[in-house]
Design an enzyme around this catalytic site. Structure first.
Site, PDB file in Angstrom:
ATOM      1  CG  ASP A  20      14.912 -39.339 -79.560  1.00 29.67           C
ATOM      2  OD1 ASP A  20      14.944 -38.377 -80.350  1.00 29.67           O
ATOM      3  OD2 ASP A  20      13.859 -39.807 -79.101  1.00 29.67           O
ATOM      4  CG  HIS A  48      18.196 -34.112 -85.079  1.00 28.58           C
ATOM      5  ND1 HIS A  48      18.519 -34.232 -86.397  1.00 28.58           N
ATOM      6  CD2 HIS A  48      17.358 -35.149 -84.813  1.00 28.58           C
ATOM      7  CE1 HIS A  48      17.907 -35.298 -86.906  1.00 28.58           C
ATOM      8  NE2 HIS A  48      17.177 -35.847 -85.962  1.00 28.58           N
TER       9      HIS A  48
HETATM   10  P1  GDP Z   1      18.886 -37.295 -82.006  1.00 29.42           P
HETATM   11  O1  GDP Z   1      17.426 -37.197 -82.261  1.00 29.42           O
HETATM   12  O2  GDP Z   1      19.457 -38.609 -82.443  1.00 29.42           O
HETATM   13  O3  GDP Z   1      19.664 -36.123 -82.558  1.00 29.42           O
HETATM   14  O4  GDP Z   1      19.064 -37.275 -80.421  1.00 29.42           O
HETATM   15  P2  GDP Z   1      18.371 -36.215 -79.408  1.00 29.42           P
HETATM   16  O5  GDP Z   1      19.081 -34.926 -79.538  1.00 29.42           O
HETATM   17  O6  GDP Z   1      16.897 -36.220 -79.571  1.00 29.42           O
HETATM   18  O7  GDP Z   1      18.671 -36.924 -78.020  1.00 29.42           O
HETATM   19  C1  GDP Z   1      19.963 -37.196 -77.582  1.00 29.42           C
HETATM   20  C2  GDP Z   1      20.199 -36.466 -76.254  1.00 29.42           C
HETATM   21  O8  GDP Z   1      21.369 -36.969 -75.649  1.00 29.42           O
HETATM   22  C3  GDP Z   1      20.422 -34.967 -76.404  1.00 29.42           C
HETATM   23  O9  GDP Z   1      19.851 -34.308 -75.319  1.00 29.42           O
HETATM   24  C4  GDP Z   1      21.935 -34.828 -76.398  1.00 29.42           C
HETATM   25  O10 GDP Z   1      22.383 -33.558 -75.908  1.00 29.42           O
HETATM   26  C5  GDP Z   1      22.303 -35.924 -75.418  1.00 29.42           C
HETATM   27  N1  GDP Z   1      23.608 -36.561 -75.659  1.00 29.42           N
HETATM   28  C6  GDP Z   1      24.220 -36.828 -76.830  1.00 29.42           C
HETATM   29  N2  GDP Z   1      25.351 -37.524 -76.605  1.00 29.42           N
HETATM   30  C7  GDP Z   1      25.457 -37.696 -75.277  1.00 29.42           C
HETATM   31  C8  GDP Z   1      26.395 -38.381 -74.425  1.00 29.42           C
HETATM   32  O11 GDP Z   1      27.361 -38.987 -74.866  1.00 29.42           O
HETATM   33  N3  GDP Z   1      26.141 -38.350 -73.083  1.00 29.42           N
HETATM   34  C9  GDP Z   1      25.074 -37.714 -72.550  1.00 29.42           C
HETATM   35  N4  GDP Z   1      24.918 -37.749 -71.221  1.00 29.42           N
HETATM   36  N5  GDP Z   1      24.171 -37.067 -73.314  1.00 29.42           N
HETATM   37  C10 GDP Z   1      24.348 -37.074 -74.651  1.00 29.42           C
HETATM   38  P1  IMO Z   2      14.757 -38.192 -84.051  1.00 30.28           P
HETATM   39  O1  IMO Z   2      15.211 -37.709 -85.406  1.00 30.28           O
HETATM   40  C1  IMO Z   2      12.193 -40.813 -81.618  1.00 30.28           C
HETATM   41  C2  IMO Z   2       8.332 -41.981 -83.385  1.00 30.28           C
HETATM   42  C3  IMO Z   2       7.187 -41.363 -82.610  1.00 30.28           C
HETATM   43  C4  IMO Z   2       6.130 -42.423 -82.827  1.00 30.28           C
HETATM   44  C5  IMO Z   2       6.385 -42.862 -84.260  1.00 30.28           C
HETATM   45  C6  IMO Z   2       5.478 -42.221 -85.301  1.00 30.28           C
HETATM   46  O2  IMO Z   2      14.695 -37.120 -83.022  1.00 30.28           O
HETATM   47  O3  IMO Z   2      15.528 -39.391 -83.622  1.00 30.28           O
HETATM   48  P2  IMO Z   2       5.279 -39.741 -86.242  1.00 30.28           P
HETATM   49  O4  IMO Z   2       4.924 -38.453 -85.559  1.00 30.28           O
HETATM   50  O5  IMO Z   2       6.608 -39.738 -86.898  1.00 30.28           O
HETATM   51  O6  IMO Z   2       4.186 -40.227 -87.151  1.00 30.28           O
HETATM   52  O7  IMO Z   2       5.352 -40.833 -85.042  1.00 30.28           O
HETATM   53  O8  IMO Z   2       7.744 -42.518 -84.541  1.00 30.28           O
HETATM   54  N1  IMO Z   2       9.373 -41.001 -83.822  1.00 30.28           N
HETATM   55  C7  IMO Z   2      10.492 -40.771 -83.166  1.00 30.28           C
HETATM   56  N2  IMO Z   2      10.973 -41.257 -82.006  1.00 30.28           N
HETATM   57  N3  IMO Z   2      12.939 -39.944 -82.331  1.00 30.28           N
HETATM   58  C8  IMO Z   2      12.489 -39.451 -83.501  1.00 30.28           C
HETATM   59  O9  IMO Z   2      13.225 -38.643 -84.310  1.00 30.28           O
HETATM   60  C9  IMO Z   2      11.218 -39.844 -83.954  1.00 30.28           C
HETATM   61  N4  IMO Z   2      10.475 -39.550 -85.038  1.00 30.28           N
HETATM   62  C10 IMO Z   2       9.367 -40.277 -84.947  1.00 30.28           C
HETATM   63  O10 IMO Z   2       7.509 -41.214 -81.250  1.00 30.28           O
HETATM   64  O11 IMO Z   2       6.363 -43.542 -81.999  1.00 30.28           O
HETATM   65 MG    MG Z   3      15.662 -36.725 -81.235  1.00 33.49          MG
END
Ligand code: GDP
Ligand code: IMO
Ligand code: MG
Length: 433
Positions: A20, A48
């Site tokens: 994340d 994502h």
């Molecule tokens: P990923 O799994 O790595 O793609 O990340 P996620 O999408 O799960 O979580 C990142 C969150 O942060 C999302 O809700 C994005 O919209 C938000 N985000 C990304 N970049 C920024 C930033 O620079 N500032 C803020 N405030 N939010 C951001």
């Molecule tokens: P993105 O791509 C954050 C974590 C789960 C759990 C562990 C194992 O959005 O960054 P699983 O269901 O994969 O067997 O769970 O891994 N986990 C993540 N945490 N972002 C992710 O993906 C994750 N994918 C798995 O929360 O601790």
């Molecule tokens: Mg994510």
């Protein structure tokens, strides 16, 4: 440095913490210049998010390139595919006006399928483990990869298209799984016929998207197309190199991209590490810089740190340079995008973990064995914070001096250039230097 230069020699985007970090945002940003976007690991446990014109869109299985009209999106063999979730995602995003067709999306016939028994097993194992569980997303990810390795109890996307043998496989595997589930977890038996009907229907719907994505990738590479690999999860969640057993079940560092797609090593020159300006983690496992206090709560509130997939509150803490340096070295990172810097506005002081102490002894490197990691005491360096809101800044130079100093210090500690800085979720809130 322009956005297109990040794709010279092709690139892989990878998370450097526990997921994340904002990989979705950077893949979306770079995909404007890319021809092909490829997912290589994980499944619907990923989430994502991208923000386009103030509207948030999320993907779990689909590569983020589906939000661009010109890209070809590949789901590689290293992914585990829940066909129900894939079809749902295609439908939701098509309704929103994005064009997701067999011309723009291809799924490898080698991709393994998440079956109902995998989700059942994931949930049952977590429930049985109680507080000792991993804290999985319960998407059936671990059991699907386990069956991939077992081989005789696995089903691949290609199998969904061959009805006669699919029926035989589902009957045989269901009989075995029912014995195990009843004995171990007291679960009601699964019905092979219902599962066959449901999954053969998925097969018919997915068939137009199924292809040999490894071959398509090599063709694209030879033709000089710009290819962007979309890492899911993160280096510290990698099944081999992460904080085992509190990891996911795939090779989600950059090392998994070759086995997960069939791309040859020389096809990728740039490894773009994505890291937050602080740390977060969802699920169980040690987290040395965790702030289970009002600092953590403040980061959670300001950063809206709630999971994209499960909505669980994310654990929050200070930036851990020891952990990120480990990921940078492991992944061969060539440049970094620093995300969510805007979230740190308003702190008088900001801490960075620059080292660990175990039983009083300083250790200079990251430890992935959770027994040691649970014991480490972080050594912090304190930097002055800044009070200004950064979300409207559109150049590196317009950031307050304290924020620039923070970035420079992180860069020195991790040893690779921070070329992108993100100050908001929108595409435009991305500063390049
Ligand atoms: P990923 O799994 O790595 O793609 O990340 P996620 O999408 O799960 O979580 C990142 C969150 O942060 C999302 O809700 C994005 O919209 C938000 N985000 C990304 N970049 C920024 C930033 O620079 N500032 C803020 N405030 N939010 C951001
Ligand atoms: P993105 O791509 C954050 C974590 C789960 C759990 C562990 C194992 O959005 O960054 P699983 O269901 O994969 O067997 O769970 O891994 N986990 C993540 N945490 N972002 C992710 O993906 C994750 N994918 C798995 O929360 O601790
Ligand atoms: Mg994510």
């Amino acid at each position: 440095m322009s956005a297109s230069s990040f794709l010279e020699g092709n690139a892989c985007v990878v998370g450097l913490q526990w997921g994340d970090e904002g990989k979705g945002k950077i893949v979306d940003f770079l995909s404007e210049q890319a021809d092909v976007i490829v997912r290589y690991c994980g499944g619907a446990n990923a989430g994502h998010s991208v923000m386009i014109n103030g509207v948030k869109h999320s993907t779990h299985l689909l590569p983020v390139g589906v939000f661009r009209e010109h890209t070809l999106n590949l789901i590689g063999n290293g992914v585990v595919l829940d066909p129900q979730k894939l079809l749902e995602e295609i439908e939701v995003n098509t309704r929103k006006g994005f064009s997701i067709t067999p011309r723009t999306l291809k799924v490898s016939y080698k991709t393994h399928v998440v079956m109902p028994w995998h989700k059942l097993e994931d949930a049952a194992r977590e429930a049985a483990a109680g507080a000792g569980g991993i804290g999985t997303t319960k998407r059936g990810i671990g059991p699907t990869y386990a069956d991939k390795m077992h081989r005789t109890s696995a089903i691949r996307v290609g199998d969904l298209l061959r009805e006669a043998s699919l029926k035989e496989k589902i009957e045989r595997i269901t009989t075995d799984k029912n014995k195990v589930f009843s004995a171990l977890y007291g679960e009601k038996p699964l019905d092979a016929r219902t599962i066959f009907e449901e999954y053969s229907e998925y097969g018919r719907k997915i068939a137009p998207f199924v292809d040999d994505t490894g071959y398509l990738l090599i063709q694209a590479w030879r033709a000089g197309k710009k290819i962007l690999f979309e890492g899911a999860h993160a280096a510290l969640l990698d099944v081999d190199h992460g904080t085992y057993p509190y990891v996911t079940s795939s090779s989600c560092s950059t090392l998994g991209l070759f086995s997960g797609t069939g791309a040859p090593p020389q096809c990728v020159r740039q490894y773009i590490g994505i890291m937050k300006a602080y740390s977060t983690r969802v699920g169980g496992g040690p987290f040395p810089t965790e702030q289970d206090n009002e600092i953590g709560q403040r980061i959670r509130d300001r950063g809206n740190e709630y999971g994209t997939t499960t909505r669980r509150p994310r654990r929050c803490g200070w930036f851990d340079a020891v952990a990120v340096k480990y990921s940078v070295d492991l992944c061969g990172v060539t440049s970094v995008a620093l995300m969510l810097l805007d979230v740190l506005s308003g702190f008088d002081q900001i801490k960075i973990c620059t080292g660990y102490r175990v039983k009083g002894e300083r250790i200079p490197y990251f430890r992935t064995d959770v027994e040691t990691l649970a014991e480490v005491e972080p050594v912090y360096e304190t930097l002055p914070g800044w009070q200004t809101d950064l979300s409207e800044c559109r150049s590196f130079e317009s950031l307050p001096r304290e924020a620039r100093d923070y970035i420079d210090r992180l860069q020195t500690l991790i040893g690779v250039p921070i070329r992108m800085v993100s100050v908001g979720p929108d595409r435009s809130a991305t500063l390049i230097r």
